[in-house]
Design a protein around this motif. Structure first.
Motif, PDB file in Angstrom:
ATOM      1  N   MET A   1      30.129 -40.560 -46.704  1.00 35.84           N
ATOM      2  CA  MET A   1      30.000 -39.525 -47.697  1.00 35.84           C
ATOM      3  C   MET A   1      31.222 -38.603 -47.656  1.00 35.84           C
ATOM      4  O   MET A   1      31.893 -38.492 -46.654  1.00 35.84           O
ATOM      5  CB  MET A   1      28.730 -38.711 -47.478  1.00 35.84           C
ATOM      6  CG  MET A   1      27.444 -39.478 -47.706  1.00 35.84           C
ATOM      7  SD  MET A   1      27.225 -39.852 -49.441  1.00 35.84           S
ATOM      8  CE  MET A   1      25.900 -41.026 -49.329  1.00 35.84           C
ATOM      9  N   SER A   2      31.403 -37.896 -48.734  1.00 44.69           N
ATOM     10  CA  SER A   2      32.557 -37.030 -48.920  1.00 44.69           C
ATOM     11  C   SER A   2      32.449 -35.739 -48.102  1.00 44.69           C
ATOM     12  O   SER A   2      31.364 -35.259 -47.830  1.00 44.69           O
ATOM     13  CB  SER A   2      32.654 -36.684 -50.414  1.00 44.69           C
ATOM     14  OG  SER A   2      33.591 -35.685 -50.634  1.00 44.69           O
ATOM     15  N   ASP A  33      17.413 -34.429 -47.311  1.00 46.01           N
ATOM     16  CA  ASP A  33      18.536 -35.368 -47.280  1.00 46.01           C
ATOM     17  C   ASP A  33      19.722 -34.704 -46.589  1.00 46.01           C
ATOM     18  O   ASP A  33      20.103 -33.580 -46.939  1.00 46.01           O
ATOM     19  CB  ASP A  33      18.920 -35.795 -48.704  1.00 46.01           C
ATOM     20  CG  ASP A  33      19.929 -36.916 -48.690  1.00 46.01           C
ATOM     21  OD1 ASP A  33      21.125 -36.646 -48.398  1.00 46.01           O
ATOM     22  OD2 ASP A  33      19.551 -38.070 -48.958  1.00 46.01           O
ATOM     23  N   ASN A  35      22.808 -35.052 -46.863  1.00 43.70           N
ATOM     24  CA  ASN A  35      23.972 -34.811 -47.712  1.00 43.70           C
ATOM     25  C   ASN A  35      23.733 -33.758 -48.782  1.00 43.70           C
ATOM     26  O   ASN A  35      24.615 -33.503 -49.590  1.00 43.70           O
ATOM     27  CB  ASN A  35      24.416 -36.119 -48.370  1.00 43.70           C
ATOM     28  CG  ASN A  35      24.938 -37.082 -47.338  1.00 43.70           C
ATOM     29  OD1 ASN A  35      25.920 -36.782 -46.672  1.00 43.70           O
ATOM     30  ND2 ASN A  35      24.267 -38.200 -47.163  1.00 43.70           N
ATOM     31  N   CYS A  70      28.454 -35.537 -51.484  1.00 44.03           N
ATOM     32  CA  CYS A  70      28.596 -36.909 -51.960  1.00 44.03           C
ATOM     33  C   CYS A  70      29.025 -36.852 -53.419  1.00 44.03           C
ATOM     34  O   CYS A  70      28.968 -35.792 -54.048  1.00 44.03           O
ATOM     35  CB  CYS A  70      27.275 -37.678 -51.811  1.00 44.03           C
ATOM     36  SG  CYS A  70      25.872 -36.965 -52.697  1.00 44.03           S
ATOM     37  N   ASP A  71      29.431 -37.984 -53.959  1.00 42.45           N
ATOM     38  CA  ASP A  71      29.831 -38.005 -55.360  1.00 42.45           C
ATOM     39  C   ASP A  71      28.600 -38.146 -56.256  1.00 42.45           C
ATOM     40  O   ASP A  71      27.471 -38.302 -55.782  1.00 42.45           O
ATOM     41  CB  ASP A  71      30.879 -39.087 -55.625  1.00 42.45           C
ATOM     42  CG  ASP A  71      30.367 -40.509 -55.451  1.00 42.45           C
ATOM     43  OD1 ASP A  71      29.147 -40.751 -55.523  1.00 42.45           O
ATOM     44  OD2 ASP A  71      31.210 -41.404 -55.249  1.00 42.45           O
ATOM     45  N   TYR A  73      27.602 -40.535 -58.200  1.00 40.04           N
ATOM     46  CA  TYR A  73      26.898 -41.820 -58.133  1.00 40.04           C
ATOM     47  C   TYR A  73      26.022 -41.915 -56.887  1.00 40.04           C
ATOM     48  O   TYR A  73      24.922 -42.456 -56.934  1.00 40.04           O
ATOM     49  CB  TYR A  73      27.889 -42.983 -58.201  1.00 40.04           C
ATOM     50  CG  TYR A  73      28.566 -43.066 -59.539  1.00 40.04           C
ATOM     51  CD1 TYR A  73      27.915 -43.608 -60.643  1.00 40.04           C
ATOM     52  CD2 TYR A  73      29.855 -42.575 -59.719  1.00 40.04           C
ATOM     53  CE1 TYR A  73      28.527 -43.665 -61.887  1.00 40.04           C
ATOM     54  CE2 TYR A  73      30.480 -42.630 -60.957  1.00 40.04           C
ATOM     55  CZ  TYR A  73      29.811 -43.182 -62.037  1.00 40.04           C
ATOM     56  OH  TYR A  73      30.418 -43.217 -63.253  1.00 40.04           O
ATOM     57  N   ALA A  74      26.508 -41.384 -55.772  1.00 43.75           N
ATOM     58  CA  ALA A  74      25.689 -41.369 -54.560  1.00 43.75           C
ATOM     59  C   ALA A  74      24.481 -40.451 -54.753  1.00 43.75           C
ATOM     60  O   ALA A  74      23.375 -40.765 -54.299  1.00 43.75           O
ATOM     61  CB  ALA A  74      26.522 -40.933 -53.355  1.00 43.75           C
ATOM     62  N   LEU A  75      24.673 -39.319 -55.431  1.00 44.43           N
ATOM     63  CA  LEU A  75      23.544 -38.436 -55.726  1.00 44.43           C
ATOM     64  C   LEU A  75      22.543 -39.142 -56.635  1.00 44.43           C
ATOM     65  O   LEU A  75      21.331 -39.028 -56.435  1.00 44.43           O
ATOM     66  CB  LEU A  75      24.025 -37.125 -56.352  1.00 44.43           C
ATOM     67  CG  LEU A  75      22.922 -36.134 -56.730  1.00 44.43           C
ATOM     68  CD1 LEU A  75      22.042 -35.778 -55.536  1.00 44.43           C
ATOM     69  CD2 LEU A  75      23.536 -34.882 -57.356  1.00 44.43           C
ATOM     70  N   ASP A  77      21.959 -42.314 -56.678  1.00 48.04           N
ATOM     71  CA  ASP A  77      21.240 -43.241 -55.790  1.00 48.04           C
ATOM     72  C   ASP A  77      20.160 -42.504 -54.998  1.00 48.04           C
ATOM     73  O   ASP A  77      19.046 -43.007 -54.842  1.00 48.04           O
ATOM     74  CB  ASP A  77      22.207 -43.930 -54.824  1.00 48.04           C
ATOM     75  CG  ASP A  77      23.143 -44.909 -55.509  1.00 48.04           C
ATOM     76  OD1 ASP A  77      22.833 -45.372 -56.632  1.00 48.04           O
ATOM     77  OD2 ASP A  77      24.199 -45.213 -54.917  1.00 48.04           O
ATOM     78  N   ILE A  78      20.483 -41.318 -54.502  1.00 51.33           N
ATOM     79  CA  ILE A  78      19.512 -40.526 -53.739  1.00 51.33           C
ATOM     80  C   ILE A  78      18.318 -40.169 -54.617  1.00 51.33           C
ATOM     81  O   ILE A  78      17.168 -40.324 -54.208  1.00 51.33           O
ATOM     82  CB  ILE A  78      20.183 -39.253 -53.164  1.00 51.33           C
ATOM     83  CG1 ILE A  78      21.189 -39.628 -52.064  1.00 51.33           C
ATOM     84  CG2 ILE A  78      19.134 -38.269 -52.632  1.00 51.33           C
ATOM     85  CD1 ILE A  78      22.139 -38.488 -51.676  1.00 51.33           C
TER      86      ILE A  78
END
Length: 166
Positions: A1-2, A33, A35, A70-71, A73-75, A77-78
């Motif tokens: 993650m960023s 979470d 992140n 996170c970016d 797209y990762a968010l 996904d979450i």
């Protein structure tokens, strides 16, 4: 993650299986979470269904602001994993659901691809999004759509009221 911290605004809704509990548990899952950090959350609102099949129960809606490590797209996904954990089934567009989490905005990112459009393309016309979002982010600008508080005033509040436990 960023390592970069982003701010995202999410809309949550449910109209099945104890909707207020579903939304509350979803906010808890976001907060849990590693992140994410929940920065602000709106009150819960009872809202009339918009679109979809007739005869649906009322929705419970809320909005949250999260700090994300996170970016976008990762968010996404979450949030989709949280929806799935709450029994989300995607069989009828705008139909009844246990949980829906929409990414309304992510920083000032403007994005339009098959997986994610930001800001959310219909947020500016939906009182069930704008009323709770205006509670926590009235000055937020949704891309070219305008400021949340102005959009909320234009959309009105018909069909949106504070959630009262049964």
């Amino acid at each position: 993650m960023s390592l970069t911290i982003h701010v995202a605004w999410l809309g949550l809704g449910s109209n099945l299986d104890a909707p207020a509990d579903q939304v509350g548990r979803a906010i808890e899952a976001l907060a849990a979470d590693p992140n994410l950090r929940v920065l602000a959350k709106s009150s819960l609102y009872r809202t009339a269904p918009v679109g979809g099949p007739a005869g649906q129960p009322a929705f419970c809606n809320a909005c949250v602001a999260v700090a994300a490590r996170c970016d976008a797209y990762a968010l996404l996904d979450i949030t989709q994993a949280i929806e799935q954990a709450h029994g989300r089934v995607r069989d009828v567009r705008w139909g009844p659901r246990t949980l829906d989490i929409d990414m309304l905005a992510f920083d000032d990112l403007m994005l339009n691809d098959p997986r994610l459009t930001l800001p959310h393309p219909r947020a500016a016309e939906r009182a069930f999004v704008l009323v709770p979002l205006a509670e926590i982010a009235p000055a937020l600008v949704l891309g070219r759509q305008g400021r949340v508080i102005d959009l909320c005033r234009d959309a009105g509040t018909v069909g949106v009221e504070r959630w009262r436990a049964a």
